[in-house]
Motif scaffolding. Structure first.
Motif, PDB file in Angstrom:
ATOM      1  N   GLU A 186      11.261   4.594   4.798  1.00  0.00           N
ATOM      2  CA  GLU A 186      11.704   4.138   6.117  1.00  0.00           C
ATOM      3  C   GLU A 186      10.877   2.930   6.576  1.00  0.00           C
ATOM      4  OE1 GLU A 186      11.028   6.359  10.162  1.00  0.00           O
ATOM      5  OE2 GLU A 186      12.650   7.322   9.032  1.00  0.00           O
ATOM      6  N   ILE A 187       9.577   3.012   6.398  1.00  0.00           N
ATOM      7  CA  ILE A 187       8.698   1.909   6.800  1.00  0.00           C
ATOM      8  C   ILE A 187       8.926   0.696   5.907  1.00  0.00           C
ATOM      9  CG2 ILE A 187       6.287   1.174   7.027  1.00  0.00           C
ATOM     10  CD1 ILE A 187       5.633   4.112   7.718  1.00  0.00           C
ATOM     11  N   VAL A 188       9.096   0.928   4.613  1.00  0.00           N
ATOM     12  CA  VAL A 188       9.303  -0.173   3.670  1.00  0.00           C
ATOM     13  C   VAL A 188      10.615  -0.901   3.968  1.00  0.00           C
ATOM     14  CG1 VAL A 188       9.656  -0.738   1.236  1.00  0.00           C
ATOM     15  CG2 VAL A 188       7.848   0.845   1.891  1.00  0.00           C
ATOM     16  N   ILE A 189      11.670  -0.165   4.260  1.00  0.00           N
ATOM     17  CA  ILE A 189      12.956  -0.791   4.574  1.00  0.00           C
ATOM     18  C   ILE A 189      12.844  -1.626   5.847  1.00  0.00           C
ATOM     19  CG2 ILE A 189      15.319  -0.301   5.366  1.00  0.00           C
ATOM     20  CD1 ILE A 189      15.308   2.036   3.344  1.00  0.00           C
ATOM     21  N   ASN A 190      12.207  -1.093   6.871  1.00  0.00           N
ATOM     22  CA  ASN A 190      12.022  -1.869   8.095  1.00  0.00           C
ATOM     23  C   ASN A 190      11.093  -3.059   7.861  1.00  0.00           C
ATOM     24  OD1 ASN A 190      13.486  -0.563  10.480  1.00  0.00           O
ATOM     25  ND2 ASN A 190      12.595   1.187   9.425  1.00  0.00           N
ATOM     26  N   GLY A 191      10.140  -2.897   6.958  1.00  0.00           N
ATOM     27  CA  GLY A 191       9.283  -4.016   6.582  1.00  0.00           C
ATOM     28  C   GLY A 191      10.066  -5.141   5.941  1.00  0.00           C
ATOM     29  N   VAL A 245       1.179   9.111  -5.914  1.00  0.00           N
ATOM     30  CA  VAL A 245       1.448  10.510  -5.555  1.00  0.00           C
ATOM     31  C   VAL A 245       2.505  11.104  -6.469  1.00  0.00           C
ATOM     32  CG1 VAL A 245       2.419  12.003  -3.738  1.00  0.00           C
ATOM     33  CG2 VAL A 245       0.677  10.303  -3.177  1.00  0.00           C
ATOM     34  N   ARG A 246       3.542  10.354  -6.778  1.00  0.00           N
ATOM     35  CA  ARG A 246       4.578  10.855  -7.693  1.00  0.00           C
ATOM     36  C   ARG A 246       4.025  11.086  -9.090  1.00  0.00           C
ATOM     37  NH1 ARG A 246      10.440   8.058  -6.834  1.00  0.00           N
ATOM     38  NH2 ARG A 246      10.518   8.296  -4.583  1.00  0.00           N
ATOM     39  N   VAL A 248       0.841  -1.207   0.000  1.00  0.00           N
ATOM     40  CA  VAL A 248       0.000   0.000   0.000  1.00  0.00           C
ATOM     41  C   VAL A 248       0.875   1.255   0.000  1.00  0.00           C
ATOM     42  CG1 VAL A 248      -1.629   1.338   1.400  1.00  0.00           C
ATOM     43  CG2 VAL A 248      -2.016  -1.107   1.026  1.00  0.00           C
ATOM     44  N   LEU A 249       1.911   1.283   0.833  1.00  0.00           N
ATOM     45  CA  LEU A 249       2.783   2.454   0.881  1.00  0.00           C
ATOM     46  C   LEU A 249       3.534   2.652  -0.431  1.00  0.00           C
ATOM     47  CD1 LEU A 249       4.248   2.242   4.490  1.00  0.00           C
ATOM     48  CD2 LEU A 249       2.580   3.885   3.609  1.00  0.00           C
TER      49      LEU A 249
END
Length: 157
Positions: free
Chosen positions: A47-52, A34-35, A26-27
Motif C-alpha cells: 500500500e505504501i509502495v503503490i502510493n509512493g 522477511v519472505r 527499505v520497505l
C-alpha cells in the motif's frame, strides 16, 4: 538564511522524490528479507509502495517541468521559428497551468472528502487522506514551475 530557503525551494521535488524512493526501497527490501527468512510477508507495505509510486510520478513530472523536459511541449516548440516559439510557449503554458489548476482543485476536493469521511485504507487501516496529502502540493509546485519555466523562456533571446 535566504540562500538556504532558495536552495531548498530549488530542490524541493528532488528531496521529496529521494525520501519517497528511500522509503519504498527499505520497505521493498524488508519485504524480500522477511519472505526469504520466514513464511510470512509484509503485504501491507505494498500500500505504501503503490502510493509512493504516485508521489514519485507526480513530483517527477514537476522535475521535468522545472528542467523544461516535458516531451509533448518540446516536440511542439523545438521545430518552429523563434517568434512562433514564444507565442506557442505562452499558449502551451496557459494550457498546462489550466489543466494543473483543475487537477489541483480536484485533489483538494478529494483530500477534503477523505478527511471528512475518515475513510481508512484496507491493508494498514490508516486514514487514506495521509496518502493524498502530498498530491495538491505536487500540482501546486508543477503550476509554479511551469510559470517559472515560461518566464525564463520569455527572458531568453
Amino acid at each position: 538564511m535566504a540562500d538556504n530557503v532558495k536552495s531548498l525551494w530549488g530542490k524541493l521535488e528532488e528531496i521529496i522524490c529521494f525520501i519517497t524512493f528511500v522509503v519504498m526501497l527499505v520497505l521493498g527490501f524488508s519485504n524480500v528479507v522477511v519472505r526469504s527468512l520466514t513464511n510470512y510477508s509484509l503485504a501491507s507495505t505494498q500500500e505504501i509502495v503503490i502510493n509512493g509510486m504516485v508521489i514519485l510520478t507526480l513530483f517527477g513530472a514537476a522535475i521535468a517541468i522545472k528542467r523544461g523536459q516535458l516531451l509533448a511541449v518540446g516536440f511542439l516548440i523545438d521545430n518552429v521559428s523563434v517568434s512562433v516559439r514564444k507565442g506557442m510557449q505562452v499558449i502551451l503554458s496557459l494550457a498546462v497551468v489550466f489543466t494543473l489548476s483543475v487537477m489541483f482543485y480536484f485533489m483538494l476536493d478529494l483530500l477534503s472528502n477523505q478527511y471528512q469521511s475518515g475513510i481508512t485504507s484496507s491493508a494498514m487501516q490508516v486514514k487514506v487522506w495521509y496518502y493524498t496529502a502530498l498530491l495538491p502540493l505536487g500540482f501546486a509546485i508543477m503550476i509554479v514551475r511551469q510559470i517559472e519555466w515560461l518566464i525564463s523562456q520569455l527572458k531568453s533571446k
